[in-house]
Design a protein around this motif. Structure first.
Motif, PDB file in Angstrom:
ATOM      1  N   THR A   1     -13.902  11.578 -22.228  1.00 22.72           N
ATOM      2  CA  THR A   1     -13.578  10.346 -21.503  1.00 22.72           C
ATOM      3  C   THR A   1     -14.826   9.484 -21.575  1.00 22.72           C
ATOM      4  OG1 THR A   1     -12.065  11.454 -19.979  1.00 22.72           O
ATOM      5  CG2 THR A   1     -12.946   9.313 -19.295  1.00 22.72           C
ATOM      6  N   PHE A   2     -14.711   8.317 -22.210  1.00 27.43           N
ATOM      7  CA  PHE A   2     -15.888   7.495 -22.459  1.00 27.43           C
ATOM      8  C   PHE A   2     -16.102   6.472 -21.352  1.00 27.43           C
ATOM      9  CE2 PHE A   2     -14.976   8.983 -26.763  1.00 27.43           C
ATOM     10  CZ  PHE A   2     -16.242   9.401 -27.152  1.00 27.43           C
TER      11      PHE A   2
ATOM     12  N   LEU B   1     -30.388   0.248 -26.393  1.00 24.18           N
ATOM     13  CA  LEU B   1     -29.414   1.319 -26.259  1.00 24.18           C
ATOM     14  C   LEU B   1     -30.184   2.597 -25.939  1.00 24.18           C
ATOM     15  CD1 LEU B   1     -26.561   2.561 -26.575  1.00 24.18           C
ATOM     16  CD2 LEU B   1     -27.066   2.780 -29.025  1.00 24.18           C
ATOM     17  N   LEU B   2     -29.868   3.210 -24.807  1.00 26.88           N
ATOM     18  CA  LEU B   2     -30.633   4.363 -24.342  1.00 26.88           C
ATOM     19  C   LEU B   2     -30.050   5.694 -24.813  1.00 26.88           C
ATOM     20  CD1 LEU B   2     -31.248   3.145 -20.688  1.00 26.88           C
ATOM     21  CD2 LEU B   2     -32.843   3.046 -22.622  1.00 26.88           C
ATOM     22  N   GLY B   3     -28.850   5.678 -25.359  1.00 24.44           N
ATOM     23  CA  GLY B   3     -28.176   6.912 -25.736  1.00 24.44           C
ATOM     24  C   GLY B   3     -27.095   7.250 -24.726  1.00 24.44           C
ATOM     25  N   TYR B   4     -26.760   8.527 -24.619  1.00 24.74           N
ATOM     26  CA  TYR B   4     -25.663   8.916 -23.745  1.00 24.74           C
ATOM     27  C   TYR B   4     -26.023  10.152 -22.942  1.00 24.74           C
ATOM     28  CZ  TYR B   4     -24.731  12.476 -27.305  1.00 24.74           C
ATOM     29  OH  TYR B   4     -24.859  13.527 -28.178  1.00 24.74           O
ATOM     30  N   VAL B   5     -25.297  10.321 -21.841  1.00 26.20           N
ATOM     31  CA  VAL B   5     -25.298  11.573 -21.093  1.00 26.20           C
ATOM     32  C   VAL B   5     -23.867  12.093 -21.090  1.00 26.20           C
ATOM     33  CG1 VAL B   5     -27.231  10.860 -19.640  1.00 26.20           C
ATOM     34  CG2 VAL B   5     -24.896  10.427 -18.873  1.00 26.20           C
ATOM     35  N   HIS B   6     -23.703  13.399 -20.940  1.00 25.35           N
ATOM     36  CA  HIS B   6     -22.342  13.940 -20.876  1.00 25.35           C
ATOM     37  C   HIS B   6     -22.315  15.125 -19.919  1.00 25.35           C
ATOM     38  CE1 HIS B   6     -23.167  17.472 -23.580  1.00 25.35           C
ATOM     39  NE2 HIS B   6     -24.115  16.663 -24.017  1.00 25.35           N
ATOM     40  N   TYR B   7     -21.166  15.310 -19.275  1.00 19.47           N
ATOM     41  CA  TYR B   7     -21.016  16.378 -18.293  1.00 19.47           C
ATOM     42  C   TYR B   7     -19.520  16.644 -18.102  1.00 19.47           C
ATOM     43  CZ  TYR B   7     -20.762  12.032 -15.552  1.00 19.47           C
ATOM     44  OH  TYR B   7     -20.465  10.771 -15.115  1.00 19.47           O
ATOM     45  N   PRO B   8     -19.163  17.856 -17.695  1.00 20.93           N
ATOM     46  CA  PRO B   8     -17.740  18.190 -17.539  1.00 20.93           C
ATOM     47  C   PRO B   8     -17.150  17.548 -16.287  1.00 20.93           C
ATOM     48  CG  PRO B   8     -19.108  20.049 -16.887  1.00 20.93           C
ATOM     49  CD  PRO B   8     -20.045  19.015 -17.445  1.00 20.93           C
ATOM     50  N   VAL B   9     -15.930  17.055 -16.431  1.00 27.03           N
ATOM     51  CA  VAL B   9     -15.135  16.572 -15.305  1.00 27.03           C
ATOM     52  C   VAL B   9     -13.756  17.201 -15.458  1.00 27.03           C
ATOM     53  CG1 VAL B   9     -14.149  14.594 -14.108  1.00 27.03           C
ATOM     54  CG2 VAL B   9     -16.419  14.410 -15.148  1.00 27.03           C
ATOM     55  N   GLY B  10     -13.493  18.262 -14.698  1.00 26.11           N
ATOM     56  CA  GLY B  10     -12.260  19.011 -14.880  1.00 26.11           C
ATOM     57  C   GLY B  10     -12.237  19.642 -16.263  1.00 26.11           C
ATOM     58  N   SER B  11     -11.160  19.397 -16.987  1.00 27.26           N
ATOM     59  CA  SER B  11     -11.023  19.954 -18.331  1.00 27.26           C
ATOM     60  C   SER B  11     -11.541  19.028 -19.417  1.00 27.26           C
ATOM     61  CB  SER B  11      -9.544  20.263 -18.610  1.00 27.26           C
ATOM     62  OG  SER B  11      -8.767  19.063 -18.595  1.00 27.26           O
ATOM     63  N   ARG B  12     -12.115  17.887 -19.018  1.00 26.03           N
ATOM     64  CA  ARG B  12     -12.575  16.896 -19.984  1.00 26.03           C
ATOM     65  C   ARG B  12     -14.097  16.787 -19.961  1.00 26.03           C
ATOM     66  NH1 ARG B  12      -8.319  14.064 -22.003  1.00 26.03           N
ATOM     67  NH2 ARG B  12      -9.768  12.596 -22.950  1.00 26.03           N
ATOM     68  N   THR B  13     -14.621  16.028 -20.930  1.00 24.45           N
ATOM     69  CA  THR B  13     -16.061  15.771 -21.007  1.00 24.45           C
ATOM     70  C   THR B  13     -16.303  14.283 -20.762  1.00 24.45           C
ATOM     71  OG1 THR B  13     -16.362  17.539 -22.631  1.00 24.45           O
ATOM     72  CG2 THR B  13     -18.128  15.905 -22.437  1.00 24.45           C
ATOM     73  N   LYS B  14     -17.004  13.957 -19.704  1.00 24.80           N
ATOM     74  CA  LYS B  14     -17.363  12.564 -19.432  1.00 24.80           C
ATOM     75  C   LYS B  14     -18.585  12.226 -20.283  1.00 24.80           C
ATOM     76  CE  LYS B  14     -16.949   8.773 -16.793  1.00 24.80           C
ATOM     77  NZ  LYS B  14     -17.104   8.917 -15.326  1.00 24.80           N
ATOM     78  N   VAL B  15     -18.484  11.158 -21.082  1.00 25.60           N
ATOM     79  CA  VAL B  15     -19.572  10.720 -21.960  1.00 25.60           C
ATOM     80  C   VAL B  15     -19.909   9.284 -21.594  1.00 25.60           C
ATOM     81  CG1 VAL B  15     -20.352  10.406 -24.335  1.00 25.60           C
ATOM     82  CG2 VAL B  15     -18.679  12.206 -23.805  1.00 25.60           C
ATOM     83  N   VAL B  16     -21.123   9.054 -21.107  1.00 34.85           N
ATOM     84  CA  VAL B  16     -21.530   7.727 -20.641  1.00 34.85           C
ATOM     85  C   VAL B  16     -22.693   7.224 -21.497  1.00 34.85           C
ATOM     86  CG1 VAL B  16     -22.174   6.310 -18.661  1.00 34.85           C
ATOM     87  CG2 VAL B  16     -20.936   8.478 -18.301  1.00 34.85           C
ATOM     88  N   TYR B  17     -22.475   6.105 -22.167  1.00 35.02           N
ATOM     89  CA  TYR B  17     -23.539   5.439 -22.929  1.00 35.02           C
ATOM     90  C   TYR B  17     -24.218   4.407 -22.028  1.00 35.02           C
ATOM     91  CZ  TYR B  17     -22.090   7.438 -27.392  1.00 35.02           C
ATOM     92  OH  TYR B  17     -21.813   8.307 -28.413  1.00 35.02           O
TER      93      TYR B  17
ATOM     94  N   ALA C   1     -36.309   4.297  -7.301  1.00 30.39           N
ATOM     95  CA  ALA C   1     -34.990   4.654  -7.812  1.00 30.39           C
ATOM     96  C   ALA C   1     -34.875   6.159  -8.029  1.00 30.39           C
ATOM     97  CB  ALA C   1     -34.707   3.910  -9.115  1.00 30.39           C
ATOM     98  N   ALA C   2     -35.942   6.765  -8.542  1.00 29.73           N
ATOM     99  CA  ALA C   2     -35.915   8.210  -8.776  1.00 29.73           C
ATOM    100  C   ALA C   2     -35.723   8.984  -7.475  1.00 29.73           C
ATOM    101  CB  ALA C   2     -37.203   8.648  -9.467  1.00 29.73           C
ATOM    102  N   GLU C   3     -36.240   8.448  -6.382  1.00 30.94           N
ATOM    103  CA  GLU C   3     -36.053   9.083  -5.077  1.00 30.94           C
ATOM    104  C   GLU C   3     -34.655   8.833  -4.535  1.00 30.94           C
ATOM    105  OE1 GLU C   3     -38.115  11.029  -3.288  1.00 30.94           O
ATOM    106  OE2 GLU C   3     -39.563  11.018  -4.946  1.00 30.94           O
ATOM    107  N   LEU C   4     -34.119   7.660  -4.779  1.00 35.11           N
ATOM    108  CA  LEU C   4     -32.851   7.254  -4.171  1.00 35.11           C
ATOM    109  C   LEU C   4     -31.630   7.802  -4.910  1.00 35.11           C
ATOM    110  CD1 LEU C   4     -31.464   5.532  -1.987  1.00 35.11           C
ATOM    111  CD2 LEU C   4     -31.702   3.556  -3.515  1.00 35.11           C
ATOM    112  N   LEU C   5     -31.688   7.902  -6.208  1.00 39.20           N
ATOM    113  CA  LEU C   5     -30.532   8.319  -6.989  1.00 39.20           C
ATOM    114  C   LEU C   5     -30.067   9.723  -6.597  1.00 39.20           C
ATOM    115  CD1 LEU C   5     -31.642   6.950 -10.468  1.00 39.20           C
ATOM    116  CD2 LEU C   5     -29.577   6.241  -9.219  1.00 39.20           C
ATOM    117  N   SER C   6     -28.774   9.924  -6.628  1.00 40.61           N
ATOM    118  CA  SER C   6     -28.197  11.182  -6.172  1.00 40.61           C
ATOM    119  C   SER C   6     -28.192  12.275  -7.230  1.00 40.61           C
ATOM    120  CB  SER C   6     -26.751  10.957  -5.698  1.00 40.61           C
ATOM    121  OG  SER C   6     -26.695  10.036  -4.631  1.00 40.61           O
ATOM    122  N   TYR C   7     -28.334  11.891  -8.520  1.00 40.76           N
ATOM    123  CA  TYR C   7     -28.145  12.870  -9.585  1.00 40.76           C
ATOM    124  C   TYR C   7     -29.350  12.895 -10.535  1.00 40.76           C
ATOM    125  CZ  TYR C   7     -23.444  12.064  -7.855  1.00 40.76           C
ATOM    126  OH  TYR C   7     -22.350  11.908  -7.033  1.00 40.76           O
ATOM    127  N   ASP C   8     -29.739  14.099 -10.939  1.00 40.88           N
ATOM    128  CA  ASP C   8     -30.843  14.249 -11.880  1.00 40.88           C
ATOM    129  C   ASP C   8     -30.541  13.564 -13.209  1.00 40.88           C
ATOM    130  OD1 ASP C   8     -32.384  15.678 -10.102  1.00 40.88           O
ATOM    131  OD2 ASP C   8     -31.747  17.641 -10.859  1.00 40.88           O
TER     132      ASP C   8
END
Length: 326
Positions: free
Chosen positions: A24-25, A97-113, A141-148
């Protein structure tokens, strides 16, 4: 997230849907401005005096970066610009363009550019997705953000923005044209195919977020016809110069390089050209900057985004296709 620094090359392939299991992009950005306000094309560098946007999403009760899913018919760059506007009310200019991160969401893969993006105009408006936006330093921002994973994104953004880019070139290969072997007339008149026309239309939405101020084309009709939808949508005059094409490059590379430099004096410029001159110019510029490009690709309708500090090439991004992500 890619390792960033001077000489980095970041890419989006032509078939990203084949690179992941059930993807899921989505696209997003590290939005930035100066403490004293914002406006387009300040020039980058001095990240200690930049503020970046972190948004609160009430549905998840988290602090994150502006991003959202790709809509049907969209390319990734177009999604980033739309999502920035919808979540923050702000218009922005895409940068690195910084590239992408990806992580599982249910049975799918979330891919965020992710891109970096400088705020151009607008004002934050509270909405159903985002109820608060804070402008903070990279450290805050590094302190405030919820996710590594978001901390990895802002680290890549800080490294890229610190390089001090103040000029970008969108170097576009023309869209798919009818085959040369089956064309009996003047090669300059060879037209785009049906797919080529779709690519040309999609290019307008891909380039729009970069806000080019100047648009030039090599002489062949396939180059001009690729540039025309961009000119119309972005309300730019199209400047045609035969010295930007393959013939000029093959006859006198120095003249072709001079024409490239003359067409790219604006903070953001776009050139539509051909499959010999583009890699030739890029290899010359990257060689002078001691940047090694291991896989030089120039697919039809692809875009190389060249990031400069004045005349010094800092890094490159490659967008293989403007067509919708499937």
């Amino acid at each position: 997230m890619s390792e960033h620094g001077r000489g980095s090359i970041t890419r989006i392939g032509s078939r990203p849907a084949q690179e992941f299991a059930r993807p899921t992009f989505a696209s997003g950005a590290v939005l930035w401005r100066r403490p004293d306000g914002y406006g387009a094309l300040h020039g980058e560098g001095d990240t200690e005096n930049m503020l970046i946007a972190v948004v609160h999403r009430p549905h998840y009760d988290d602090w994150s970066l502006p991003k959202g899913k790709v809509d049907p018919g969209e390319n990734l760059a177009g999604t980033a610009v739309r999502e920035i506007k919808e979540e923050t009310g702000l218009d922005a200019t895409l940068g690195w363009l910084l590239g992408y991160v990806h992580y599982p969401v249910g049975s799918r893969t979330k891919v965020v550019y992710y891109w970096t993006a400088e705020i151009a105009t607008g004002q934050f408006e509270k909405n159903s997705e985002v109820d608060e936006l804070r402008w903070v330093s990279f450290a805050e921002a590094a302190e405030l953000l919820s996710y590594d994973i978001d901390r990895d994104v802002i680290k890549a953004a800080e490294e890229s923005l610190s390089l001090g880019c103040n000029r970008r070139v969108l170097y576009v290969r023309h869209a798919k044209a009818h085959d040369r072997k089956g064309w009996g007339g003047d090669d300059n008149l060879r037209p785009l195919t049906k797919k080529g026309r779709r690519q040309a239309e999609a290019l307008a939405s891909e380039l729009e977020g970069y806000r080019p101020l100047n648009l030039a084309s090599a002489e062949p009709e396939r180059c001009q016809n690729t540039a025309s939808p961009v000119a119309q949508q972005l309300e730019l005059e199209l400047h045609v110069n035969p010295q930007l094409g393959d013939v000029a490059w093959n006859e006198d590379p120095t003249t072709a390089l001079d024409a490239f430099h003359a067409a790219t004096t604006f903070p953001v410029s776009a050139i539509v050209a051909q499959g010999n001159v583009i890699p030739g110019i890029i290899e010359k510029l990257s060689g002078d900057a001691h940047i090694e490009i291991e896989d030089m690709r120039v697919k039809k309708s692809s875009v190389w985004v060249l990031h400069f500090a004045s005349n010094r090439l800092l890094g490159l991004d490659y967008l293989a296709s403007p067509l919708p992500v499937k």
